[in-house]
Design a protein around this motif. Structure first.
Motif, PDB file in Angstrom:
ATOM      1  N   LEU A 107       8.490  -0.074  -1.160  1.00 53.33           N
ATOM      2  CA  LEU A 107       7.364  -0.988  -1.391  1.00 53.33           C
ATOM      3  C   LEU A 107       6.237  -0.176  -2.028  1.00 53.33           C
ATOM      4  O   LEU A 107       5.219   0.129  -1.412  1.00 53.33           O
ATOM      5  N   CYS A 108       6.462   0.162  -3.287  1.00 45.01           N
ATOM      6  CA  CYS A 108       5.569   1.030  -4.057  1.00 45.01           C
ATOM      7  C   CYS A 108       4.795   0.202  -5.072  1.00 45.01           C
ATOM      8  O   CYS A 108       5.048  -0.990  -5.238  1.00 45.01           O
ATOM      9  N   PRO A 109       3.852   0.821  -5.783  1.00 42.22           N
ATOM     10  CA  PRO A 109       3.253   0.141  -6.936  1.00 42.22           C
ATOM     11  C   PRO A 109       4.327  -0.345  -7.895  1.00 42.22           C
ATOM     12  O   PRO A 109       5.381   0.287  -8.061  1.00 42.22           O
ATOM     13  N   GLU A 110       4.075  -1.460  -8.542  1.00 41.14           N
ATOM     14  CA  GLU A 110       5.102  -2.145  -9.324  1.00 41.14           C
ATOM     15  C   GLU A 110       5.735  -1.272 -10.404  1.00 41.14           C
ATOM     16  O   GLU A 110       6.944  -1.329 -10.635  1.00 41.14           O
ATOM     17  N   PHE A 111       4.952  -0.423 -11.071  1.00 45.25           N
ATOM     18  CA  PHE A 111       5.521   0.376 -12.153  1.00 45.25           C
ATOM     19  C   PHE A 111       6.533   1.387 -11.612  1.00 45.25           C
ATOM     20  O   PHE A 111       7.518   1.714 -12.287  1.00 45.25           O
ATOM     21  N   ILE A 112       6.328   1.875 -10.373  1.00 41.37           N
ATOM     22  CA  ILE A 112       7.295   2.790  -9.763  1.00 41.37           C
ATOM     23  C   ILE A 112       8.554   2.034  -9.366  1.00 41.37           C
ATOM     24  O   ILE A 112       9.676   2.529  -9.513  1.00 41.37           O
ATOM     25  N   VAL A 113       8.373   0.812  -8.866  1.00 45.97           N
ATOM     26  CA  VAL A 113       9.515  -0.022  -8.485  1.00 45.97           C
ATOM     27  C   VAL A 113      10.417  -0.258  -9.698  1.00 45.97           C
ATOM     28  O   VAL A 113      11.646  -0.152  -9.615  1.00 45.97           O
ATOM     29  N   VAL A 155       6.173   2.479   2.222  1.00 49.24           N
ATOM     30  CA  VAL A 155       5.276   1.315   2.305  1.00 49.24           C
ATOM     31  C   VAL A 155       3.918   1.837   1.851  1.00 49.24           C
ATOM     32  O   VAL A 155       3.038   2.148   2.660  1.00 49.24           O
ATOM     33  N   PHE A 156       3.739   1.961   0.542  1.00 48.21           N
ATOM     34  CA  PHE A 156       2.624   2.742   0.026  1.00 48.21           C
ATOM     35  C   PHE A 156       1.299   1.994  -0.043  1.00 48.21           C
ATOM     36  O   PHE A 156       0.253   2.599   0.091  1.00 48.21           O
ATOM     37  N   GLU A 157       1.308   0.714  -0.278  1.00 50.81           N
ATOM     38  CA  GLU A 157       0.052   0.008  -0.483  1.00 50.81           C
ATOM     39  C   GLU A 157      -0.313  -0.819   0.741  1.00 50.81           C
ATOM     40  O   GLU A 157       0.546  -1.446   1.369  1.00 50.81           O
ATOM     41  N   ARG A 158      -1.604  -0.850   1.055  1.00 47.22           N
ATOM     42  CA  ARG A 158      -2.069  -1.501   2.279  1.00 47.22           C
ATOM     43  C   ARG A 158      -1.714  -2.978   2.318  1.00 47.22           C
ATOM     44  O   ARG A 158      -1.356  -3.509   3.373  1.00 47.22           O
ATOM     45  N   HIS A 159      -1.796  -3.650   1.179  1.00 45.80           N
ATOM     46  CA  HIS A 159      -1.495  -5.084   1.197  1.00 45.80           C
ATOM     47  C   HIS A 159      -0.015  -5.326   1.501  1.00 45.80           C
ATOM     48  O   HIS A 159       0.334  -6.344   2.112  1.00 45.80           O
TER      49      HIS A 159
END
Length: 433
Positions: free
Chosen positions: A44-50, A107-111
């Motif tokens: 669950l990373c920033p979209e560009f990493i996904v 789970v990188f991003e708080r949201h």
């Protein structure tokens, strides 16, 4: 610039967020007889990493990940698949057993953590998330650790330690180990006195693609020392008894590959038991790999847990989707690698370590008051992650005088497991923030 300054002067502030409801004010229960753990890297990373990892939209996946984590089968908790003749068909499952403690990585991003909490908190009221130590010398004040812990049991203490040695992208991430102390209830001491039963658990994510540098050796040894110090510092032997100490997470190394020889000979694997490990350099015959070939994640057999389970059970088909344990050096070439066929015919055949790169671990400290009795590789995250979740159940060793209490506990185990498995489905979502 302001973010960097704030983190410089706020370095002593707790580096994580928690959910701690009023459940901890209840009367303590008797310590249960079994405990079940799960670890999973959920990307669950920033979209560009996904997208770089050839995965699907993170904003959809976060909800699907939570739902599949809660897709638990209480019947699995009734099995003891390590105490009998072990076969892979009883180890690889489409669902998870009823889990007591969930360890997640990436789970990188708080949201994303908040979305997980919306689903998980009715069943797992004690959660630790948004874990990081933001400093220029650690992660350049950029990404957190990605670690996430969800527990049915109250958290008594927690500590995050960032690794002192990283390389490449690890200099932008707060890689480290989260050490947690849990309240498991009460037990009778040798003189019939009441003692608090506690459990310790460590969640970690280590360096990927280390190259020629021995980063993983340094990080895994640092984890062992930090976790052992945390246990020594927070345990009160006059009032508490330690039931278990468990280490889990994404270690980014396996027990078979030639390039991972330095890590498999570390003291960690003498102090902590790996149920899947036969010896250094050799896994049990029923074990399978947990790191997937990223370029094949969108293929049809990967899209459904049932079909993916069939793949994992087949020694040839598994090699097409799971990395072989023949890694010489950790580089980004692993993201694009394909299985090697017969050098003459090109035919894909079973091989030792084929589809066996197992980098996700659950380890139990040797000599604790519990022993592993069941272990699972779950295909439940098919198409959602390039890692296979693993789960382990441990059973508390019964001391003399506790036999009757343990018998009553086992009589209730089936009903309790079914009840806990339905909690996440029947409970209404709670507003946390």
């Amino acid at each position: 610039m302001l973010w960097v300054v704030i983190n410089h002067y706020a370095s002593d502030i707790q580096p994580f967020r928690t959910t701690c409801p009023e459940h901890d004010r209840r009367e303590p229960d008797n310590c249960p007889g079994t405990f079940t753990f799960c670890t999973a890297n959920v990307i669950l990373c920033p979209e560009f990493i996904v997208r770089f990892n050839n995965n699907r939209n993170v904003y959809w996946r976060v909800h699907e990940v939570a739902k599949r984590l809660l897709n638990q089968d209480p019947q699995l908790n009734l099995t003891r698949n390590l105490t009998q003749s072990v076969c892979r068909e009883h180890i690889v499952e489409t669902k998870l057993p009823v889990i007591d403690i969930i360890l997640l990585q990436e789970v990188f991003e708080r949201h994303n953590a908040h979305h997980l909490l919306q689903h998980l908190s009715p069943t797992y009221p004690y959660c630790i998330y948004d874990i990081a130590s933001h400093k220029l010398s650690i992660n350049c004040c950029l990404m957190g650790s990605g670690l996430f812990l969800a527990s049915r049991y109250p958290v008594l203490d927690a500590f995050f330690h960032p690794y002192s040695r990283v390389s490449h992208y690890g200099m932008l991430v707060s890689l480290g180990v989260l050490s947690v102390k849990l309240d498991l209830g009460v037990m009778k001491g040798p003189e019939e006195e009441e003692l608090r039963a506690v459990g310790y658990i460590a969640n970690t994510h280590t360096q990927a693609y280390q190259g020629k540098k021995q980063i993983l050796v340094a990080q895994l040894e640092e984890m062992r020392l930090v976790f052992n110090r945390f246990i020594t510092k927070t345990h009160n032997p006059q009032k508490e008894v330690v039931v278990f100490a468990v280490v889990g997470g994404d270690f980014n190394c396996d027990n078979i590959s030639p390039g991972d020889q330095p890590t498999r000979e570390l003291p960690l694997f003498q102090e902590y038991e790996d149920p899947c490990r036969e010896s250094a350099g050799r896994d049990k015959t029923w074990a399978v790999g947990s790191e997937l070939r990223q370029q094949r994640m969108a293929l049809l057999p990967m899209l459904d847990p049932t079909t993916f389970r069939t793949v994992l059970l087949d020694d040839v088909e598994r090699r097409k989707f799971v990395l072989d344990a023949d890694v010489q050096e950790h580089t980004t070439d692993l993201m694009y690698s394909s299985p090697k066929g017969d050098p003459i015919t090109g035919e894909l055949k079973p091989m030792e370590g084929g589809g066996g790169r197992r980098i996700d671990y659950l380890l139990l400290r040797v000599g604790d008051l519990a022993r592993p009795v069941a272990y699972w590789f779950s295909s439940t995250m098919a198409s959602l992650s390039d890692h296979i979740p693993v789960a382990m159940m441990i059973e508390r060793k019964v001391e003399e005088g506790e036999e009757e209490m343990d018998k009553r506990e086992k009589d209730r185990e089936g009903q309790a497991g079914e009840r806990r498995g339905e909690e996440g489905l029947n409970s209404k979502k709670q507003e946390l923030f």
